[in-house]
Design a protein around this motif. Structure first.
Motif, PDB file in Angstrom:
ATOM      1  N   LEU A   1       0.829  -1.207   0.000  1.00 38.08           N
ATOM      2  CA  LEU A   1       0.000   0.000   0.000  1.00 38.08           C
ATOM      3  C   LEU A   1       0.862   1.254   0.000  1.00 38.08           C
ATOM      4  N   ASN A   2       0.270   2.351  -0.427  1.00 35.48           N
ATOM      5  CA  ASN A   2       0.932   3.643  -0.374  1.00 35.48           C
ATOM      6  C   ASN A   2       0.889   4.145   1.069  1.00 35.48           C
ATOM      7  N   LEU A   3       2.002   4.010   1.790  1.00 33.71           N
ATOM      8  CA  LEU A   3       2.015   4.356   3.211  1.00 33.71           C
ATOM      9  C   LEU A   3       1.956   5.867   3.451  1.00 33.71           C
ATOM     10  N   HIS A   4       2.040   6.648   2.374  1.00 29.31           N
ATOM     11  CA  HIS A   4       1.816   8.083   2.513  1.00 29.31           C
ATOM     12  C   HIS A   4       0.358   8.342   2.898  1.00 29.31           C
ATOM     13  N   ASN A   5      -0.523   7.450   2.476  1.00 32.33           N
ATOM     14  CA  ASN A   5      -1.952   7.571   2.782  1.00 32.33           C
ATOM     15  C   ASN A   5      -2.231   6.847   4.105  1.00 32.33           C
ATOM     16  N   VAL A   6      -1.879   7.493   5.211  1.00 36.50           N
ATOM     17  CA  VAL A   6      -1.993   6.845   6.519  1.00 36.50           C
ATOM     18  C   VAL A   6      -3.452   6.627   6.923  1.00 36.50           C
ATOM     19  N   HIS A   7      -4.341   7.444   6.404  1.00 40.87           N
ATOM     20  CA  HIS A   7      -5.760   7.252   6.700  1.00 40.87           C
ATOM     21  C   HIS A   7      -6.233   5.909   6.153  1.00 40.87           C
ATOM     22  N   ASN A   8      -5.848   5.615   4.931  1.00 36.31           N
ATOM     23  CA  ASN A   8      -6.205   4.328   4.339  1.00 36.31           C
ATOM     24  C   ASN A   8      -5.560   3.177   5.094  1.00 36.31           C
ATOM     25  N   SER A   9      -4.299   3.331   5.448  1.00 35.74           N
ATOM     26  CA  SER A   9      -3.594   2.280   6.196  1.00 35.74           C
ATOM     27  C   SER A   9      -4.287   1.985   7.517  1.00 35.74           C
ATOM     28  N   PHE A  10      -4.744   3.024   8.180  1.00 34.91           N
ATOM     29  CA  PHE A  10      -5.452   2.851   9.444  1.00 34.91           C
ATOM     30  C   PHE A  10      -6.722   2.030   9.239  1.00 34.91           C
TER      31      PHE A  10
ATOM     32  N   ALA B   1       2.939  -3.616  14.252  1.00 34.12           N
ATOM     33  CA  ALA B   1       2.340  -3.368  12.939  1.00 34.12           C
ATOM     34  C   ALA B   1       1.744  -1.966  12.864  1.00 34.12           C
ATOM     35  N   PHE B   2       1.064  -1.548  13.918  1.00 30.63           N
ATOM     36  CA  PHE B   2       0.450  -0.225  13.933  1.00 30.63           C
ATOM     37  C   PHE B   2       1.523   0.863  13.882  1.00 30.63           C
ATOM     38  N   GLU B   3       2.606   0.662  14.614  1.00 30.05           N
ATOM     39  CA  GLU B   3       3.715   1.617  14.567  1.00 30.05           C
ATOM     40  C   GLU B   3       4.337   1.657  13.172  1.00 30.05           C
ATOM     41  N   THR B   4       4.533   0.473  12.585  1.00 35.13           N
ATOM     42  CA  THR B   4       5.227   0.369  11.302  1.00 35.13           C
ATOM     43  C   THR B   4       4.439   0.962  10.145  1.00 35.13           C
ATOM     44  N   PHE B   5       3.134   0.699  10.115  1.00 34.70           N
ATOM     45  CA  PHE B   5       2.334   1.056   8.945  1.00 34.70           C
ATOM     46  C   PHE B   5       1.486   2.317   9.110  1.00 34.70           C
ATOM     47  N   VAL B   6       1.383   2.826  10.336  1.00 28.06           N
ATOM     48  CA  VAL B   6       0.556   4.022  10.551  1.00 28.06           C
ATOM     49  C   VAL B   6       1.340   5.131  11.254  1.00 28.06           C
ATOM     50  N   VAL B   7       1.838   4.867  12.458  1.00 25.41           N
ATOM     51  CA  VAL B   7       2.443   5.935  13.272  1.00 25.41           C
ATOM     52  C   VAL B   7       3.724   6.475  12.642  1.00 25.41           C
ATOM     53  N   LYS B   8       4.649   5.589  12.305  1.00 21.62           N
ATOM     54  CA  LYS B   8       5.922   6.053  11.731  1.00 21.62           C
ATOM     55  C   LYS B   8       5.748   6.708  10.362  1.00 21.62           C
ATOM     56  N   PRO B   9       4.922   6.144   9.459  1.00 24.47           N
ATOM     57  CA  PRO B   9       4.679   6.854   8.188  1.00 24.47           C
ATOM     58  C   PRO B   9       4.061   8.230   8.377  1.00 24.47           C
TER      59      PRO B   9
ATOM     60  N   THR C   1      -1.942  16.465  10.532  1.00 24.45           N
ATOM     61  CA  THR C   1      -3.158  16.003  11.195  1.00 24.45           C
ATOM     62  C   THR C   1      -3.872  15.006  10.287  1.00 24.45           C
ATOM     63  N   THR C   2      -4.665  14.159  10.907  1.00 24.68           N
ATOM     64  CA  THR C   2      -5.490  13.200  10.183  1.00 24.68           C
ATOM     65  C   THR C   2      -6.656  12.807  11.078  1.00 24.68           C
ATOM     66  N   ALA C   3      -7.665  12.213  10.513  1.00 27.88           N
ATOM     67  CA  ALA C   3      -8.917  11.986  11.249  1.00 27.88           C
ATOM     68  C   ALA C   3      -8.732  11.177  12.522  1.00 27.88           C
ATOM     69  N   PHE C   4      -7.829  10.198  12.489  1.00 26.74           N
ATOM     70  CA  PHE C   4      -7.698   9.285  13.621  1.00 26.74           C
ATOM     71  C   PHE C   4      -6.449   9.547  14.471  1.00 26.74           C
ATOM     72  N   MET C   5      -5.814  10.682  14.263  1.00 25.33           N
ATOM     73  CA  MET C   5      -4.543  10.950  14.937  1.00 25.33           C
ATOM     74  C   MET C   5      -4.662  10.909  16.461  1.00 25.33           C
ATOM     75  N   ASP C   6      -5.765  11.397  17.002  1.00 23.31           N
ATOM     76  CA  ASP C   6      -5.932  11.433  18.457  1.00 23.31           C
ATOM     77  C   ASP C   6      -5.973  10.034  19.068  1.00 23.31           C
ATOM     78  N   LEU C   7      -6.195   9.032  18.228  1.00 21.44           N
ATOM     79  CA  LEU C   7      -6.269   7.652  18.719  1.00 21.44           C
ATOM     80  C   LEU C   7      -4.942   6.914  18.655  1.00 21.44           C
ATOM     81  N   TYR C   8      -3.938   7.502  18.041  1.00 24.58           N
ATOM     82  CA  TYR C   8      -2.673   6.777  17.875  1.00 24.58           C
ATOM     83  C   TYR C   8      -2.086   6.343  19.218  1.00 24.58           C
ATOM     84  N   ASP C   9      -1.914   7.299  20.128  1.00 23.51           N
ATOM     85  CA  ASP C   9      -1.326   6.963  21.434  1.00 23.51           C
ATOM     86  C   ASP C   9      -2.212   6.019  22.246  1.00 23.51           C
ATOM     87  N   PRO C  10      -3.535   6.260  22.329  1.00 18.33           N
ATOM     88  CA  PRO C  10      -4.383   5.309  23.052  1.00 18.33           C
ATOM     89  C   PRO C  10      -4.327   3.889  22.493  1.00 18.33           C
TER      90      PRO C  10
END
Length: 240
Positions: A42-51, A73-81, A91-100
């Motif tokens: 997947l295009n990891l630039h699109n973190v919303h899709n990856s999430f 996996a969450f760190e590798t494909f969402v948080v770090k990208p 910013t992105t729609a689900f960013m506030d949920l990354y740490d939780p």
């Protein structure tokens, strides 16, 4: 969003929910395929899709006892990208949920160190942190677990092993508050998988609350008995 790719994560969670002879092991196999075959393409630039692709698979992996793998996996494909492509100002729609989500998966694994546990505790004791609003709860509930349900389970996991009674009571009460709200939401919106995920958390929080109440009663009885032994009885205390 890549709706076709999202189906892989949803299928993994669906297999896990079935848990019959036909689907036995299929959820785990599909999660492996998602992590090793799908996500790297997947295009990891699109973190919303990856999430959106990853989130249901994280739930399935967590239920299989693979929380640490899910966290990586969450760190590798969402948080770090996200950090790489958008940085601190992004910013992105689900960013506030990354740490939780990271806290939730780490606590679920049982491999939390003392510093991480205190960081989780500091976050969970601020009640405003625990509620993410109707939009996120509706969107993630459709994917298998409401946002606030993650908060409820974090409160449960912290309260189960916390020695400070006052803070444990606050965690239990906060967890019950958000759990009850989300049970109502999942019932109303017919989010059956999200409701099935939350019910055991709610029941464990209720059991913890009952245990705390019983301990408080036992302490009061013990204190009263000790005070009676230390203070000689008089006609007044005996009711004569």
């Amino acid at each position: 969003s890549d709706r076709a790719a999202e189906c892989y994560g949803l299928c993994a969670l669906w297999y896990k929910q079935r848990e019959d002879g036909v689907s036995c092991g299929e959820s785990s196999k599909l999660c492996d395929r998602i992590m090793k075959g799908l996500m790297p393409k997947l295009n990891l630039h699109n973190v919303h899709n990856s999430f959106l692709v990853l989130y249901p698979a994280l739930l399935a992996m967590k239920e299989e006892g693979r929380s640490l793998e899910a966290k990586v996996a969450f760190e590798t494909f969402v948080v770090k990208p996200f950090d790489l492509h958008y940085g601190a100002t992004g910013t992105t729609a689900f960013m506030d949920l990354y740490d939780p989500i990271l806290m939730w998966l780490e606590l679920s694994s049982g491999a939390t160190n003392q510093k991480s546990r205190y960081d989780c505790l500091d976050w969970a004791l601020v009640e405003e942190n625990l509620e993410f609003g109707a939009v996120l709860n509706n969107e993630l509930g459709a994917l298998g677990c409401c946002a606030d349900s993650i908060s409820a389970e974090i409160c449960l996991l912290l309260a189960q092993k916390h020695s400070n009674r006052d803070e444990a009571v606050q965690l239990i009460q906060s967890g019950l508050d958000v759990a009850m709200e989300n049970l109502s939401l999942t019932q109303q919106k017919r989010m059956f998988i999200a409701r099935n995920h939350l019910l055991p958390v709610y029941k464990e929080l209720v059991a913890l609350a009952q245990n705390v109440l019983q301990e408080q009663k036992d302490d009061e009885v013990e204190y009263s008995a000790t005070a009676y032994r230390e203070v000689p009885p008089t006609r007044d205390t005996l009711g004569w």
